[in-house]
Design a protein around this motif. Structure first.
Motif, short mmCIF file in Angstrom:
data_model
loop_
_atom_site.label_atom_id
_atom_site.label_comp_id
_atom_site.label_asym_id
_atom_site.label_seq_id
_atom_site.Cartn_x
_atom_site.Cartn_y
_atom_site.Cartn_z
N GLY A 13 -43.59 41.87 23.38
CA GLY A 13 -42.29 41.76 24.04
C GLY A 13 -42.13 42.71 25.22
O GLY A 13 -41.07 42.79 25.81
N ALA A 16 -39.15 47.85 24.06
CA ALA A 16 -37.68 47.84 24.09
C ALA A 16 -37.19 48.50 25.38
O ALA A 16 -37.70 49.54 25.78
CB ALA A 16 -37.13 48.58 22.86
N GLU A 120 -26.09 47.67 19.65
CA GLU A 120 -27.18 46.72 19.41
C GLU A 120 -28.25 46.88 20.49
O GLU A 120 -27.93 47.05 21.66
CB GLU A 120 -26.68 45.28 19.44
CG GLU A 120 -25.61 44.98 18.42
CD GLU A 120 -25.01 43.60 18.59
OE1 GLU A 120 -25.73 42.68 19.06
OE2 GLU A 120 -23.83 43.44 18.27
N GLN A 121 -29.50 46.80 20.08
CA GLN A 121 -30.62 46.72 21.01
C GLN A 121 -30.87 45.25 21.26
O GLN A 121 -30.91 44.46 20.30
CB GLN A 121 -31.87 47.39 20.42
CG GLN A 121 -33.08 47.32 21.33
CD GLN A 121 -32.95 48.23 22.54
OE1 GLN A 121 -32.74 49.42 22.40
NE2 GLN A 121 -33.10 47.67 23.72
N ASP A 123 -33.17 42.07 23.33
CA ASP A 123 -34.44 41.78 23.99
C ASP A 123 -34.15 41.16 25.35
O ASP A 123 -32.99 41.00 25.75
CB ASP A 123 -35.34 40.90 23.12
CG ASP A 123 -34.79 39.50 22.86
OD1 ASP A 123 -33.84 39.07 23.56
OD2 ASP A 123 -35.32 38.82 21.96
N THR A 128 -30.27 39.95 19.81
CA THR A 128 -30.20 41.25 19.14
C THR A 128 -31.47 41.48 18.32
O THR A 128 -31.85 40.63 17.52
CB THR A 128 -28.97 41.31 18.22
OG1 THR A 128 -27.80 41.12 19.03
CG2 THR A 128 -28.88 42.63 17.50
N THR A 129 -32.10 42.62 18.54
CA THR A 129 -33.30 42.97 17.78
C THR A 129 -33.06 44.08 16.77
O THR A 129 -33.83 44.25 15.83
CB THR A 129 -34.45 43.39 18.72
OG1 THR A 129 -34.05 44.54 19.47
CG2 THR A 129 -34.82 42.26 19.67
N LYS A 130 -31.99 44.85 16.95
CA LYS A 130 -31.66 45.95 16.04
C LYS A 130 -30.16 46.20 16.14
O LYS A 130 -29.60 46.18 17.24
CB LYS A 130 -32.44 47.21 16.43
CG LYS A 130 -32.17 48.44 15.63
CD LYS A 130 -32.99 48.48 14.36
CE LYS A 130 -32.80 49.83 13.68
NZ LYS A 130 -33.48 49.90 12.43
#
Length: 173
Positions: A13, A16, A120-121, A123, A128-130
């Protein structure tokens, strides 16, 4: 020996990105804050951290180190100031409700002034990835805004520092 291609294959990816995040700032009802506007005006936030304390126990000339209590450091966001100062005004009302400027009184029930926040993290596609849920937060510091005739080409910003009880993420229980 690892190669650049080995490293590249592990960087799924593309890594982050610090600029791909969404912070959810929730105001208590009495502060009358616009959470959607605050989300858009939030220029920077933090993925929260925590520290596990250490207890040193002396034993025959050595120190036995055991885990102590977890400490959650304050969480800080940076807000871009809108011309109507709508977001800043909401933070000031929130803070004043906790401890009034004039009377030194204020709300005594924590449920009345604490709220849950989130960050939120994301991509590159915006998914949302985290997620982090920041529980029982309230502002402890609203920074001043410097104004100056030398700052013609800048937009005002301010930070808000929150104390909170704990955080949960989508990978912790």
């Amino acid at each position: 020996m690892a190669t650049v291609d080995d490293f590249k294959s592990k960087l799924i990816g593309g890594g982050a990105r610090a600029n791909l995040f969404k912070a959810t700032i929730t105001f208590p009802a009495y502060a009358a804050g616009n959470s959607e506007l605050a989300q858009f005006m939030c220029k920077a936030a933090q993925l929260p951290g925590s520290t596990i304390g250490q207890i040193d126990i002396p034993f025959r000339g050595r120190q036995l180190k055991i885990a102590g209590d977890r400490v959650f450091e304050n969480w800080t966001v940076t807000i871009i100031n809108d011309t109507g100062m709508e977001v800043r005004d909401a933070f000031e009302r929130w803070s004043n409700g906790i401890n009034e400027h004039v009377s030194n009184g204020g709300l005594t029930n924590p449920a009345d002034y604490m709220t849950d926040m989130g960050v939120e993290q994301l991509d590159k596609a915006g998914a949302t990835t985290k997620t982090y849920e920041i529980r029982g937060a309230y502002p402890v510091n609203i920074s001043p805004i410097d104004v100056s005739n030398d700052s013609a080409d800048t937009i005002e910003e301010f930070t808000v520092e929150f104390a909170y009880q704990y955080w949960e993420s989508n990978t912790t229980s």
